[in-house]
Design a protein around this motif. Sequence first.
Motif, PDB file in Angstrom:
ATOM      1  N   LEU A   1     -23.234  22.865 -24.227  1.00  0.00           N
ATOM      2  CA  LEU A   1     -22.405  23.761 -24.087  1.00  0.00           C
ATOM      3  C   LEU A   1     -22.695  24.735 -22.918  1.00  0.00           C
ATOM      4  CD1 LEU A   1     -21.136  24.912 -27.514  1.00  0.00           C
ATOM      5  CD2 LEU A   1     -20.066  23.371 -26.092  1.00  0.00           C
ATOM      6  N   ALA A   2     -24.184  24.886 -22.673  1.00  0.00           N
ATOM      7  CA  ALA A   2     -24.621  25.338 -21.585  1.00  0.00           C
ATOM      8  C   ALA A   2     -26.061  24.988 -21.005  1.00  0.00           C
ATOM      9  CB  ALA A   2     -25.025  26.986 -22.063  1.00  0.00           C
ATOM     10  N   TYR A   3     -26.302  25.093 -19.809  1.00  0.00           N
ATOM     11  CA  TYR A   3     -27.305  24.480 -19.012  1.00  0.00           C
ATOM     12  C   TYR A   3     -28.133  25.713 -18.494  1.00  0.00           C
ATOM     13  CZ  TYR A   3     -24.485  20.532 -18.689  1.00  0.00           C
ATOM     14  OH  TYR A   3     -23.507  19.399 -19.154  1.00  0.00           O
TER      15      TYR A   3
ATOM     16  N   ILE B   1     -30.892  26.909 -15.692  1.00  0.00           N
ATOM     17  CA  ILE B   1     -30.708  26.383 -14.216  1.00  0.00           C
ATOM     18  C   ILE B   1     -31.593  25.240 -13.819  1.00  0.00           C
ATOM     19  CG2 ILE B   1     -31.538  27.251 -11.854  1.00  0.00           C
ATOM     20  CD1 ILE B   1     -29.569  28.980 -13.437  1.00  0.00           C
ATOM     21  N   PRO B   2     -32.728  24.758 -14.294  1.00  0.00           N
ATOM     22  CA  PRO B   2     -33.464  23.563 -14.030  1.00  0.00           C
ATOM     23  C   PRO B   2     -32.349  22.250 -14.323  1.00  0.00           C
ATOM     24  CG  PRO B   2     -34.772  25.022 -14.808  1.00  0.00           C
ATOM     25  CD  PRO B   2     -33.752  25.511 -15.183  1.00  0.00           C
ATOM     26  N   GLU B   3     -31.906  22.346 -15.827  1.00  0.00           N
ATOM     27  CA  GLU B   3     -30.809  21.392 -16.186  1.00  0.00           C
ATOM     28  C   GLU B   3     -29.637  21.331 -15.246  1.00  0.00           C
ATOM     29  OE1 GLU B   3     -31.546  21.563 -20.850  1.00  0.00           O
ATOM     30  OE2 GLU B   3     -30.184  23.219 -20.164  1.00  0.00           O
ATOM     31  N   ALA B   4     -29.084  22.600 -14.629  1.00  0.00           N
ATOM     32  CA  ALA B   4     -27.985  22.403 -14.074  1.00  0.00           C
ATOM     33  C   ALA B   4     -28.339  21.765 -12.521  1.00  0.00           C
ATOM     34  CB  ALA B   4     -27.448  23.860 -13.669  1.00  0.00           C
ATOM     35  N   ILE B   5     -29.503  21.870 -12.147  1.00  0.00           N
ATOM     36  CA  ILE B   5     -29.933  21.458 -10.955  1.00  0.00           C
ATOM     37  C   ILE B   5     -30.153  19.821 -11.118  1.00  0.00           C
ATOM     38  CG2 ILE B   5     -32.073  20.907  -9.582  1.00  0.00           C
ATOM     39  CD1 ILE B   5     -32.521  23.931  -9.846  1.00  0.00           C
TER      40      ILE B   5
ATOM     41  N   LYS C   1     -21.114  25.423 -19.524  1.00  0.00           N
ATOM     42  CA  LYS C   1     -20.612  23.937 -18.990  1.00  0.00           C
ATOM     43  C   LYS C   1     -19.306  24.248 -18.215  1.00  0.00           C
ATOM     44  CE  LYS C   1     -19.404  19.453 -20.207  1.00  0.00           C
ATOM     45  NZ  LYS C   1     -19.103  18.497 -21.286  1.00  0.00           N
ATOM     46  N   ASN C   2     -18.332  24.935 -18.917  1.00  0.00           N
ATOM     47  CA  ASN C   2     -17.061  24.999 -18.394  1.00  0.00           C
ATOM     48  C   ASN C   2     -17.103  25.951 -16.967  1.00  0.00           C
ATOM     49  OD1 ASN C   2     -16.000  23.796 -20.645  1.00  0.00           O
ATOM     50  ND2 ASN C   2     -15.573  25.661 -21.746  1.00  0.00           N
TER      51      ASN C   2
END
Length: 65
Positions: free
Chosen positions: A7-9, A11-15, A47-48
């Motif tokens: 449901l949330a990332y 910063i390293p995961e978002a990259i 995520k949204n």
Amino acid sequence: MVTPEKLAYSIPEAILTTGLGRTFLYDRMMSGELKSRKLGGRRVILKNDLMDYLNSSPPGQGQSL
């Protein structure tokens, strides 16, 4: 075993998920274009919010090679 959907990332995961750079993401968060939240000592992007940001960019923008 089923892994629950994130449901949330971080910063390293978002990259890793988007292929966008760290500085680019931080610049967008600082400008308010990309929403993020501070939870405890961590900054996360829902995520949204990440999907909304990616979908708000017009297709075909940017420099071509």
